[in-house]
Design an enzyme around this catalytic site. Structure first.
Site, PDB file in Angstrom:
ATOM      1  N   GLU A 109      -1.941  15.178  12.765  1.00  0.00           N
ATOM      2  CA  GLU A 109      -0.695  14.649  12.197  1.00  0.00           C
ATOM      3  C   GLU A 109       0.403  15.709  12.125  1.00  0.00           C
ATOM      4  O   GLU A 109       1.548  15.457  12.491  1.00  0.00           O
ATOM      5  CB  GLU A 109      -0.942  14.011  10.828  1.00  0.00           C
ATOM      6  CG  GLU A 109      -1.833  12.765  10.876  1.00  0.00           C
ATOM      7  CD  GLU A 109      -1.317  11.666  11.800  1.00  0.00           C
ATOM      8  OE1 GLU A 109      -0.156  11.746  12.239  1.00  0.00           O
ATOM      9  OE2 GLU A 109      -2.090  10.738  12.110  1.00  0.00           O
TER      10      GLU A 109
ATOM     11  N   GLU B  63      -8.088   3.265  11.320  1.00  0.00           N
ATOM     12  CA  GLU B  63      -7.969   4.565  10.677  1.00  0.00           C
ATOM     13  C   GLU B  63      -7.729   4.333   9.188  1.00  0.00           C
ATOM     14  O   GLU B  63      -6.923   3.459   8.839  1.00  0.00           O
ATOM     15  CB  GLU B  63      -6.803   5.365  11.252  1.00  0.00           C
ATOM     16  CG  GLU B  63      -6.774   6.775  10.672  1.00  0.00           C
ATOM     17  CD  GLU B  63      -5.697   7.683  11.305  1.00  0.00           C
ATOM     18  OE1 GLU B  63      -4.902   7.195  12.127  1.00  0.00           O
ATOM     19  OE2 GLU B  63      -5.680   8.851  10.965  1.00  0.00           O
TER      20      GLU B  63
ATOM     21  N   HIS C 243       6.066   9.474  18.287  1.00  0.00           N
ATOM     22  CA  HIS C 243       4.936   9.988  17.505  1.00  0.00           C
ATOM     23  C   HIS C 243       3.622   9.354  17.969  1.00  0.00           C
ATOM     24  O   HIS C 243       2.658  10.055  18.281  1.00  0.00           O
ATOM     25  CB  HIS C 243       5.185   9.707  16.022  1.00  0.00           C
ATOM     26  CG  HIS C 243       4.102  10.178  15.107  1.00  0.00           C
ATOM     27  ND1 HIS C 243       4.171  11.368  14.416  1.00  0.00           N
ATOM     28  CD2 HIS C 243       2.914   9.627  14.759  1.00  0.00           C
ATOM     29  CE1 HIS C 243       3.085  11.521  13.698  1.00  0.00           C
ATOM     30  NE2 HIS C 243       2.295  10.474  13.884  1.00  0.00           N
ATOM     31  N   GLU C 244       3.599   8.031  18.020  1.00  0.00           N
ATOM     32  CA  GLU C 244       2.343   7.358  18.388  1.00  0.00           C
ATOM     33  C   GLU C 244       1.980   7.668  19.832  1.00  0.00           C
ATOM     34  O   GLU C 244       0.811   7.894  20.156  1.00  0.00           O
ATOM     35  CB  GLU C 244       2.443   5.850  18.168  1.00  0.00           C
ATOM     36  CG  GLU C 244       2.846   5.433  16.754  1.00  0.00           C
ATOM     37  CD  GLU C 244       2.062   6.106  15.646  1.00  0.00           C
ATOM     38  OE1 GLU C 244       0.872   6.430  15.846  1.00  0.00           O
ATOM     39  OE2 GLU C 244       2.644   6.330  14.565  1.00  0.00           O
TER      40      GLU C 244
ATOM     41  N   ALA D  12       2.825   2.980  11.853  1.00  0.00           N
ATOM     42  CA  ALA D  12       2.257   2.597  13.137  1.00  0.00           C
ATOM     43  C   ALA D  12       0.924   3.310  13.341  1.00  0.00           C
ATOM     44  O   ALA D  12       0.593   4.215  12.580  1.00  0.00           O
ATOM     45  CB  ALA D  12       3.203   2.961  14.280  1.00  0.00           C
ATOM     46  N   MET D  13       0.198   2.897  14.372  1.00  0.00           N
ATOM     47  CA  MET D  13      -1.147   3.445  14.592  1.00  0.00           C
ATOM     48  C   MET D  13      -1.418   3.654  16.073  1.00  0.00           C
ATOM     49  O   MET D  13      -1.159   2.773  16.897  1.00  0.00           O
ATOM     50  CB  MET D  13      -2.175   2.475  13.977  1.00  0.00           C
ATOM     51  CG  MET D  13      -3.602   2.912  14.147  1.00  0.00           C
ATOM     52  SD  MET D  13      -3.925   4.475  13.280  1.00  0.00           S
ATOM     53  CE  MET D  13      -5.149   5.173  14.369  1.00  0.00           C
ATOM     54  N   GLU D  14      -1.966   4.828  16.370  1.00  0.00           N
ATOM     55  CA  GLU D  14      -2.072   5.300  17.749  1.00  0.00           C
ATOM     56  C   GLU D  14      -3.332   4.881  18.499  1.00  0.00           C
ATOM     57  O   GLU D  14      -3.761   5.590  19.416  1.00  0.00           O
ATOM     58  CB  GLU D  14      -2.005   6.835  17.727  1.00  0.00           C
ATOM     59  CG  GLU D  14      -3.249   7.543  17.127  1.00  0.00           C
ATOM     60  CD  GLU D  14      -3.129   7.905  15.660  1.00  0.00           C
ATOM     61  OE1 GLU D  14      -2.325   7.248  14.959  1.00  0.00           O
ATOM     62  OE2 GLU D  14      -3.842   8.816  15.203  1.00  0.00           O
ATOM     63  N   ASN D  15      -3.946   3.736  18.187  1.00  0.00           N
ATOM     64  CA  ASN D  15      -5.147   3.288  18.895  1.00  0.00           C
ATOM     65  C   ASN D  15      -5.018   3.518  20.399  1.00  0.00           C
ATOM     66  O   ASN D  15      -3.971   3.248  20.976  1.00  0.00           O
ATOM     67  CB  ASN D  15      -5.368   1.800  18.653  1.00  0.00           C
ATOM     68  CG  ASN D  15      -5.091   1.407  17.227  1.00  0.00           C
ATOM     69  OD1 ASN D  15      -5.766   1.871  16.319  1.00  0.00           O
ATOM     70  ND2 ASN D  15      -4.062   0.596  17.023  1.00  0.00           N
TER      71      ASN D  15
HETATM   72  N1  TRP Z   1      -2.371   7.704  12.225  1.00  0.00           N
HETATM   73  C1  TRP Z   1      -1.211   6.913  11.929  1.00  0.00           C
HETATM   74  C2  TRP Z   1      -0.010   7.748  12.303  1.00  0.00           C
HETATM   75  O1  TRP Z   1       0.305   8.722  11.726  1.00  0.00           O
HETATM   76  C3  TRP Z   1      -1.030   6.493  10.520  1.00  0.00           C
HETATM   77  C4  TRP Z   1      -2.130   5.789   9.815  1.00  0.00           C
HETATM   78  C5  TRP Z   1      -3.171   6.317   9.216  1.00  0.00           C
HETATM   79  C6  TRP Z   1      -2.174   4.431   9.489  1.00  0.00           C
HETATM   80  N2  TRP Z   1      -3.872   5.385   8.510  1.00  0.00           N
HETATM   81  C7  TRP Z   1      -3.273   4.231   8.640  1.00  0.00           C
HETATM   82  C8  TRP Z   1      -1.391   3.363   9.819  1.00  0.00           C
HETATM   83  C9  TRP Z   1      -3.562   3.004   8.099  1.00  0.00           C
HETATM   84  C10 TRP Z   1      -1.669   2.125   9.280  1.00  0.00           C
HETATM   85  C11 TRP Z   1      -2.749   1.959   8.408  1.00  0.00           C
HETATM   86  O2  TRP Z   1       0.643   7.522  13.240  1.00  0.00           O
HETATM   87 ZN    ZN Z   2       0.381  10.207  13.223  1.00  0.00          ZN
END
Ligand code: TRP
Ligand code: ZN
Length: 878
Positions: free
Chosen positions: A324, A125, A301-302, A266-269
């Site tokens: 978001e 993302e 959140h994730e 963090a990232m929600e993959n």
């Molecule tokens: N989508 C993620 C969240 O809000 C955040 C996110 C967006 C992110 N772009 C990113 C995390 C780039 C790391 C790097 O939970």
């Molecule tokens: Zn998010």
């Protein structure tokens, strides 16, 4: 000089010309030369002209081969640019096989596939997947992914990707493979791959429909003892989402991987969340109460994104707040249900005011759903996240908890598996409730913080109380005039004894309750309450029912009264906050740095300390003076040093006047009981450490002793760090700071606290100390956590030294931004926002800041990320 990138506009959206049904990926992992083979099953989208070219995004890729339906594409059958692979002639349906080569080791931007502490990590993302392979890298192209990972068995024993593991095996040359299938279609930004040496902390959760979910937290060997809190947060989040929204997890495993090098939190993959280790790893000896809270909310959140973001995703990046804002609202609600709702609300509002209100009043102001951007990474903002969550909260306030749930249910019923827009969400809320939310849409399109001017008139003879509410919204870049918003205004009326009066509006048959929500829709509206026996004190914007600034001419006595009597905890805190803000601004304007604290204010604060029925966490918040940054926003032509001095002097004066009460409270709470992380214990520590922070202002042997004792004997990081922060501001504190640095020299996360503590010091020489620390063996400019802890903390939180009149603070910031821009543009651009408020400081510093901004924009080869922020900041001065 670099040229601005072409702005992308929301209204230019068109559906994709081609769709991808399936993608099969094979990664042959190598530190410097990873080969990615991608097999795409494509079809032309309905309504697309037959001669439409296929344009696949790609960035920093070496193309090795392309095959269309099994036949190699000849060089004249496609074109290749820095940004795309274009195939002009495409059949209706096709199978495309693309082989690319990438260099993870050289990837310092931490977007795409990169190495972190020797492990492979991806971050896709928003537009990182195009740095892995050529693809339709846009969220409205959703495909089913399978991923085969091949890697060295010794260096990369653990191989992870989205979905379910369906096969594995060994190969020659000490290599092995694992294959993953994700049964849910998803956009490329949710793709993830992780490979390396990890140990897993595991737990499980059984959903109401009987699915047994394995929860697996992958961390570097040696960190397994720090996963307990994150694991239990994941379990709680799963149970909460089932209970509150009827939403269950949909795969057999939920995996979290912790990494040290990460651009954000963090990232929600899908099925494989990747976390900054700061939001996973914790034990009482290394993590503060705030860290524990942060982990709980980021894990939630994730996890919540699995429905709000993944199952229903965004049509385009202008809709970012769809996922978001909604997910922040959900994690805030989760934290409120787990802990203290009032404290959670106050903390969220504090952050919103300090950062989002500043953003909304400055050069980067944009609507919750922006209309254009140059670089989407610059739009992961306080406005999209936090104001976005306030917008979602307002639906709940206007429609009620049940109405909101109905809207959510309809949203999922309509849009599961789709990529949709903020308007679709609003339509679901409206349709499920038969509500008119047309005007409410302005919260998405108009930037700026609305202002409510409120006037109250009591008519004793008629026993009525009339409130007149006038709303306005200041101009923001590109938006000179605004139309009225649809605003929920929650309020109550208090009589002189502090009792809430029953509320009955003119024309209503009877009173309904003592707290209610008025819906504002017009520029000016009046509300007349009848049967009001006394001149009331209004309690306005209860629970902060809308993200607005409210002006009501409260007297000091009114504020003291509300501090003591309001039933609404938020309003009670707000009264204290307003009173302190008023006082500080007065003292700033009068240049008062050595007058005692006014008696009435001291008495009100003493009452907070003495009120045994008050939640200690709330008391701690009420006793904390507004931050320098919050005060800054209320002023023009600011002299930041003077502002810091004024705040500091009031703090000292309060400490002197309240010494006995502070000491009593401190001693009462300093029980020496072993650490526990629960609401009561956290609240107690919060109040105790606020008292300590005040007492540390007093130059007497007793306080030196208290600080040293707490530092030495604490069994947890919350107390130890609180003592150290105070010690670091004192002449006798240096040896403690050194001691801490030595003890924790091998612990990256704890050392970040140590860097930040020195970077935010108000003592002389802070800048040289920061510069010296850049050569510390544990510091690395390539690591975002380190950059945030040392450089970010100095530029964004050390008002005193960043704004030094010699301009060295500004020059240091600009040098670092330019240096970082070459390595990691996302991080450089975030740091560049430290110049956003340059037009608000007094003229001498203003000129210095402007010169540095100009220097940044003139830098050859500057990234689009940093250019967008710096050039927009500069445009505020014209
Ligand atoms: N989508 C993620 C969240 O809000 C955040 C996110 C967006 C992110 N772009 C990113 C995390 C780039 C790391 C790097 O939970
Ligand atoms: Zn998010």
């Amino acid at each position: 000089m670099s040229l601005p990138r072409q702005a992308i506009r929301r209204l230019d959206y068109t559906a994709p010309a081609y769709l991808i049904d399936r993608v099969d990926l094979t990664f042959d992992l190598d530190d410097t030369a990873t080969r990615v083979t991608s097999r795409l099953v494509l079809q032309r989208n309905a309504g697309t002209a037959a001669d439409a070219p296929l344009v696949l995004n790609g960035e920093a890729l070496v193309l090795e081969s392309v095959k269309l339906d099994g036949a190699p594409l000849l060089p004249d059958a496609y074109t290749l640019s820095d940004e795309a692979l274009t195939i002009p002639a495409m059949p209706d349906t096709a199978i495309l096989e693309i082989v690319t080569k990438i260099n993870p080791e050289a990837n310092t931007a931490l977007s795409g596939l990169y190495l972190s502490s020797g492990n492979f990590i991806t971050q896709c993302e928003a537009e990182g997947f195009r740095r892995i392979t050529f693809y339709l890298d846009r969220p409205d192209v959703m495909a089913k992914f399978t991923t085969t990972i091949i890697a060295d068995r010794t260096k990369y024993p653990v191989l992870l990707s989205n979905g379910n593991r369906v096969g594995e095996g060994t190969l020659d040359k000490n290599r092995h493979w694992v294959k993953w299938v994700d049964p849910f279609k998803k956009p490329a930004y949710l793709f993830a791959l992780v490979a390396g040496k990890f140990v897993a902390a595991t737990g499980s959760h059984t959903t109401p429909s009987g699915r047994n979910v394995a929860i697996e937290i992958y961390v570097e060997p040696g960190n397994a003892d720090r996963c307990h809190h994150a694991l239990s947060a994941a379990q709680k989040a799963m149970a909460w989402d089932e209970q509150r929204f009827g939403l269950e997890y949909d795969l057999d495993a939920y995996m979290i991987v912790a990494t040290n090098d990460f651009n954000m939190g963090a990232m929600e993959n899908k099925g494989l969340n990747v976390f900054n280790s700061k939001y996973v790893l914790a034990k009482p000896e290394t993590a503060t109460d705030a860290d524990f809270d942060g982990i709980e909310s980021v894990v939630a959140h994730e996890y919540f994104h699995n429905w709000t973001g993944n199952r229903v995703t965004c049509r385009d990046w202008f809709q970012l707040s769809l996922k978001e804002g909604l997910t922040v609202y959900r994690d805030q609600e989760f934290s409120s249900d787990l802990g203290s709702r009032a404290v959670q609300r106050i903390q969220n509002v504090r952050g919103l005011r300090e950062y989002q209100f500043a953003e909304d009043a400055g050069p980067q102001a944009h609507p919750v759903r922006p209309d254009e951007y140059q670089e989407i990474n610059n739009f992961y903002t306080w406005t999209v996240y936090e104001k976005g969550s306030e917008v979602v909260r307002m639906y709940a306030t206007l429609l009620g908890t049940d109405g909101f749930r109905k809207g959510m249910d309809l949203y999922f019923k309509r849009h599961d598996g789709q990529a949709v827009s903020c308007d679709d969400f609003r339509a679901a809320m409206a349709d499920a409730n038969g509500a008119d939310l047309e005007q409410f849409g302005r919260w998405y399109s108009q930037a700026g913080t609305p202002v409510l001017d409120v006037e109250g008139v009591y008519d004793e003879a008629a026993q009525t109380y009339t409130l007149t509410v006038t709303q306005s919204c200041p101009a923001t870049p590109g938006q000179d005039t605004k139309l009225p918003f649809h605003i929920p205004l929650a309020l109550g009326l208090l009589d002189r004894r502090g009792q809430e009066l029953p509320l009955q509006l003119e024309g209503e048959p009877a009173a309904t309750g003592t707290s209610r929500v008025l819906a504002l829709r017009e520029a000016t509206q009046t509300f007349t309450f009848i049967n009001v026996p006394y001149h009331p004190v209004p309690s306005l914007l209860r629970d902060f029912s809308a993200p607005v600034k409210l002006d009501y001419p409260y007297s000091d006595d009114d504020l003291v009264f509300l501090m003591a009597h309001d039933n609404d905890a938020f309003a009670r805190w707000e009264a204290a906050n307003q009173y302190a803000t008023r006082l500080l601004l007065q003292r700033y304007r009068n240049g008062e740095t050595d007058t005692p604290a006014p008696e009435k204010f001291v008495a009100a604060m003493a009452a907070v300390l003495n009120d045994t029925r008050l939640d200690p966490a709330l008391a701690a918040l009420m006793l904390t003076l507004p931050s320098d940054a919050a005060l800054f926003e209320a002023l023009a032509d600011v002299d930041p040093q003077k502002l810091c001095a004024v705040r500091q002097s009031l703090k000292e004066a309060l400490a002197r006047s309240l010494r006995p009460q502070l000491l009593t409270t401190y001693q009462k709470l300093n029980t020496g009981a072993p650490y526990r992380y629960d609401g009561e214990a956290v609240a107690g520590r919060a109040l105790k450490n606020v008292c300590l922070d005040y007492l540390a202002e007093l130059d007497e042997p007793l306080t030196a002793e208290l600080l040293a004792n707490q530092y030495r004997h604490a069994d947890n990081m919350t107390d130890r760090l609180a003592a150290l922060k105070a010690l670091a501001q004192r002449d006798d504190g240096e040896s403690f700071v050194d001691d801490f640095g030595k003890i924790w020299q091998d612990d990256a996360l704890v050392l970040d606290k140590w860097f930040a503590l020195q970077a935010t010091s108000s003592r002389p020489g802070a800048l040289s100390q920061v510069q010296a620390l850049m050569s510390h063996p544990a510091f690395s400019i390539r690591n975002p956590n380190k950059v945030r802890a040392l450089i970010g903390a100095f530029c964004q939180q050390n008002l005193q030294h960043f704004h030094a009149l010699d301009g060295y603070g500004y020059a240091f910031a600009a040098d670092r931004i330019i240096e970082l821009d070459k390595l990691n543009p996302q991080i450089a651009a975030r740091l560049a926002s430290c110049f956003n408020r340059w037009t608000r400081v007094e003229p001498v510093r203003r000129a210095l800041m402007r010169a540095e901004l100009e220097r940044i924009t003139r830098e050859p080869g500057l990234s689009g990320d940093t250019f967008e922020i710096a050039s927009k900041a500069l445009s505020a001065g014209t």
